[in-house]
Design a protein around this motif. Sequence first.
Motif, PDB file in Angstrom:
ATOM      1  N   HIS A 134      39.391  60.870  38.979  1.00 48.72           N
ATOM      2  CA  HIS A 134      40.239  59.916  38.263  1.00 48.72           C
ATOM      3  C   HIS A 134      41.495  59.679  39.072  1.00 48.72           C
ATOM      4  N   THR A 135      41.735  58.419  39.424  1.00 50.48           N
ATOM      5  CA  THR A 135      42.916  58.115  40.227  1.00 50.48           C
ATOM      6  C   THR A 135      43.325  56.659  40.013  1.00 50.48           C
ATOM      7  N   HIS A 136      44.371  56.241  40.694  1.00 50.71           N
ATOM      8  CA  HIS A 136      44.842  54.851  40.651  1.00 50.71           C
ATOM      9  C   HIS A 136      44.449  54.150  41.948  1.00 50.71           C
ATOM     10  N   MET A 137      44.274  52.845  41.860  1.00 47.49           N
ATOM     11  CA  MET A 137      43.962  52.088  43.082  1.00 47.49           C
ATOM     12  C   MET A 137      44.373  50.620  42.952  1.00 47.49           C
ATOM     13  N   SER A 138      44.953  50.103  44.020  1.00 47.20           N
ATOM     14  CA  SER A 138      45.209  48.654  44.159  1.00 47.20           C
ATOM     15  C   SER A 138      45.852  48.050  42.915  1.00 47.20           C
ATOM     16  N   GLU A 139      46.985  48.668  42.537  1.00 44.43           N
ATOM     17  CA  GLU A 139      47.673  48.230  41.326  1.00 44.43           C
ATOM     18  C   GLU A 139      48.752  47.205  41.652  1.00 44.43           C
ATOM     19  N   ASN A 140      49.443  47.424  42.778  1.00 43.22           N
ATOM     20  CA  ASN A 140      50.698  46.708  43.027  1.00 43.22           C
ATOM     21  C   ASN A 140      50.817  46.419  44.532  1.00 43.22           C
ATOM     22  N   PRO A 141      51.345  45.261  44.907  1.00 47.74           N
ATOM     23  CA  PRO A 141      51.382  44.898  46.341  1.00 47.74           C
ATOM     24  C   PRO A 141      52.153  45.880  47.220  1.00 47.74           C
ATOM     25  N   GLU A 142      53.298  46.395  46.750  1.00 47.91           N
ATOM     26  CA  GLU A 142      54.061  47.346  47.591  1.00 47.91           C
ATOM     27  C   GLU A 142      53.286  48.648  47.781  1.00 47.91           C
ATOM     28  N   GLU A 143      52.626  49.062  46.726  1.00 47.91           N
ATOM     29  CA  GLU A 143      51.793  50.270  46.804  1.00 47.91           C
ATOM     30  C   GLU A 143      50.687  50.072  47.855  1.00 47.91           C
ATOM     31  N   ILE A 144      50.050  48.928  47.811  1.00 45.17           N
ATOM     32  CA  ILE A 144      48.934  48.662  48.727  1.00 45.17           C
ATOM     33  C   ILE A 144      49.438  48.626  50.173  1.00 45.17           C
ATOM     34  N   ALA A 145      50.631  48.039  50.382  1.00 45.69           N
ATOM     35  CA  ALA A 145      51.213  48.014  51.731  1.00 45.69           C
ATOM     36  C   ALA A 145      51.508  49.433  52.201  1.00 45.69           C
ATOM     37  N   ALA A 146      52.026  50.268  51.295  1.00 42.90           N
ATOM     38  CA  ALA A 146      52.331  51.662  51.671  1.00 42.90           C
ATOM     39  C   ALA A 146      51.053  52.397  52.057  1.00 42.90           C
ATOM     40  N   VAL A 147      49.986  52.165  51.323  1.00 41.71           N
ATOM     41  CA  VAL A 147      48.707  52.824  51.644  1.00 41.71           C
ATOM     42  C   VAL A 147      48.205  52.350  53.002  1.00 41.71           C
ATOM     43  N   GLY A 148      48.391  51.076  53.302  1.00 41.65           N
ATOM     44  CA  GLY A 148      47.992  50.552  54.611  1.00 41.65           C
ATOM     45  C   GLY A 148      48.735  51.250  55.738  1.00 41.65           C
ATOM     46  N   GLU A 149      50.035  51.554  55.500  1.00 38.55           N
ATOM     47  CA  GLU A 149      50.816  52.247  56.536  1.00 38.55           C
ATOM     48  C   GLU A 149      50.460  53.723  56.654  1.00 38.55           C
ATOM     49  N   LEU A 150      50.182  54.345  55.518  1.00 41.65           N
ATOM     50  CA  LEU A 150      49.871  55.782  55.526  1.00 41.65           C
ATOM     51  C   LEU A 150      48.471  56.067  56.069  1.00 41.65           C
ATOM     52  N   PHE A 151      47.571  55.106  55.902  1.00 40.43           N
ATOM     53  CA  PHE A 151      46.170  55.309  56.324  1.00 40.43           C
ATOM     54  C   PHE A 151      45.731  54.127  57.196  1.00 40.43           C
ATOM     55  N   PRO A 152      46.332  54.015  58.394  1.00 42.49           N
ATOM     56  CA  PRO A 152      46.075  52.814  59.209  1.00 42.49           C
ATOM     57  C   PRO A 152      44.614  52.663  59.636  1.00 42.49           C
TER      58      PRO A 152
ATOM     59  N   GLY B  37      54.561  44.271  35.866  1.00 47.05           N
ATOM     60  CA  GLY B  37      54.475  43.101  36.739  1.00 47.05           C
ATOM     61  C   GLY B  37      53.489  43.289  37.879  1.00 47.05           C
ATOM     62  N   SER B  38      52.420  44.030  37.618  1.00 49.08           N
ATOM     63  CA  SER B  38      51.514  44.395  38.722  1.00 49.08           C
ATOM     64  C   SER B  38      50.578  43.268  39.123  1.00 49.08           C
ATOM     65  N   GLY B  39      50.191  42.460  38.160  1.00 52.54           N
ATOM     66  CA  GLY B  39      49.287  41.353  38.468  1.00 52.54           C
ATOM     67  C   GLY B  39      48.244  41.184  37.380  1.00 52.54           C
ATOM     68  N   LEU B  40      47.381  40.189  37.584  1.00 51.96           N
ATOM     69  CA  LEU B  40      46.405  39.795  36.565  1.00 51.96           C
ATOM     70  C   LEU B  40      45.006  40.200  37.034  1.00 51.96           C
ATOM     71  N   PHE B  41      44.478  41.251  36.462  1.00 56.38           N
ATOM     72  CA  PHE B  41      43.132  41.733  36.788  1.00 56.38           C
ATOM     73  C   PHE B  41      42.104  40.669  36.415  1.00 56.38           C
ATOM     74  N   SER B  42      41.138  40.450  37.301  1.00 53.80           N
ATOM     75  CA  SER B  42      40.064  39.515  36.973  1.00 53.80           C
ATOM     76  C   SER B  42      38.853  40.279  36.456  1.00 53.80           C
ATOM     77  N   LEU B  43      38.746  40.318  35.145  1.00 50.14           N
ATOM     78  CA  LEU B  43      37.578  40.962  34.529  1.00 50.14           C
ATOM     79  C   LEU B  43      36.306  40.224  34.924  1.00 50.14           C
ATOM     80  N   LYS B  44      36.449  38.902  35.008  1.00 47.56           N
ATOM     81  CA  LYS B  44      35.284  38.087  35.367  1.00 47.56           C
ATOM     82  C   LYS B  44      34.757  38.485  36.752  1.00 47.56           C
ATOM     83  N   GLN B  45      35.680  38.667  37.692  1.00 49.50           N
ATOM     84  CA  GLN B  45      35.254  39.031  39.046  1.00 49.50           C
ATOM     85  C   GLN B  45      34.664  40.447  39.077  1.00 49.50           C
ATOM     86  N   ALA B  46      35.333  41.371  38.377  1.00 50.13           N
ATOM     87  CA  ALA B  46      34.833  42.753  38.375  1.00 50.13           C
ATOM     88  C   ALA B  46      33.438  42.808  37.758  1.00 50.13           C
ATOM     89  N   CYS B  47      33.262  42.123  36.640  1.00 52.19           N
ATOM     90  CA  CYS B  47      31.939  42.106  35.989  1.00 52.19           C
ATOM     91  C   CYS B  47      30.934  41.389  36.877  1.00 52.19           C
TER      92      CYS B  47
END
Length: 434
Positions: A229-247, A300-310
């Motif tokens: 159980h974890t978090h993923m791809s919630e917020n743009p700054e978070e995603i940028a930080a992950v890109g830097e930490l795991f190039p 203010g994280s963004g709008l999840f697309s349930l349609k796309q996930a499904c």
Amino acid sequence: MTRRAYRAAIAHMLDDPSRAPAEEACAYHPDGLLLVEDGHMAACGAWADLAPGLGDDVEMVELPGRLITPGFVDAHVHYPQTDVMAAWGTRLLDWLHTYTFPAEQAFADRAHADAAAAFFLDQLLANGTTSALVFCTVHKASADALFEAALACNMRLTAGKVLMDRGAPEGLTDTVETGRADTEALIRAWRGRGRLGYAITPRFAVTSTDAQLAMAGEVAAAHPDVLIHTHMSENPEEIAAVGELFPDARDYLDVYARHGLVGPRSVFAHCVHSDEDALRRMAAAGASAAFCPSSNLLLGSGLFSLKQACGCGVNTALGTDVGGGGSFSLLQMMAEAYKVGQLRGDNLNPLHAFYLATLAGARALHIDDKVGDFAVGKEADFVVLDLAATPLLARRTAQARTLAELLFILSVLGDDRTVERTYLMGRLAHARDT
Ligand code: GUN
Ligand code: ZN
């Protein structure tokens, strides 16, 4: 043997209505009967069909003006974050450092954790939530406190101690080795006791080193029945930080996949910004997403697309994500999910929302052989919703012509006031009016 029959309107989902024909996906009995024997479902159907065959030993509970549904499943929630609900003015990374980490520090104190766990479980039950996948804090004792309280009230609950070996204040980090030892000890102590399950819980890629994620993957491989159980791809700054930490990683999902953390027992909270490629890999692995609309809007994280996930085939469930989310109510989450859909130009069908809040959550938590619908033999975790809980609800529910209309009205206008009673294995665990 105790046998009790409940007469009310009854609705439950048997499958994903976006994949199965509506008649097969949903069962609705406007005048229904639910028969419970020794804490398990013994029958569910139309009152007129079932009542004549009931023996004299059955105690009948008449509930006119009520709708019985399976207990709700919260697929992503943090019990230590009750005290950061409704915190103003920040987005994810800021919010963590300003509000959340300070609040989680307090869980070093077992007495604080015990009191918070008791309050949290009361809130779940008051909102009709009978199962949940729960983050604790980094402190082992925070998980002991929650498991002990959940065992005492016989909830079907899965939780885990947070793993976090960097990027957090002192006092809130563990190490690879203490994280492993505490996780192993908690699995030994709690997994399978009563109705408890364990989830290996790295907070997110920002706060775990590669070494810690590798350890999490090793522990998961050694215990095939636990969740991840974890978090993923919630917020743009978070995603940028992950890109830097795991190039070297292909994307955020790959950070987890490289360590064996993406499989059928993985639940990823948010996935707001996951692209189609990542969603398809999640689906291929059998992993689930927890859609947390209230949190995504408030932070203010963004709008999840349930349609796309499904559309990509990802099993998606609903989470409150308290304290990022602003309510413990899965009814409210159904309405929030609808609003997110509106902002994307997608209409969320109320039956689909109801599925997300019940059976989809049970599937994500791998407890759908036990709960999530009213199939015979399942554990009798259910809620009694009062269709006239408020004058406005009474007025609007009286006008509903279909189950979909009724569920939509209950989600938009309902909350914990609507939940009159919550039952765990046929035992009354919460009564609104007492
Ligand atoms: N990402 C990492 N930690 C958290 C948390 O506590 N809440 C939310 N919403 N996202 C997170
Ligand atoms: Zn969360």
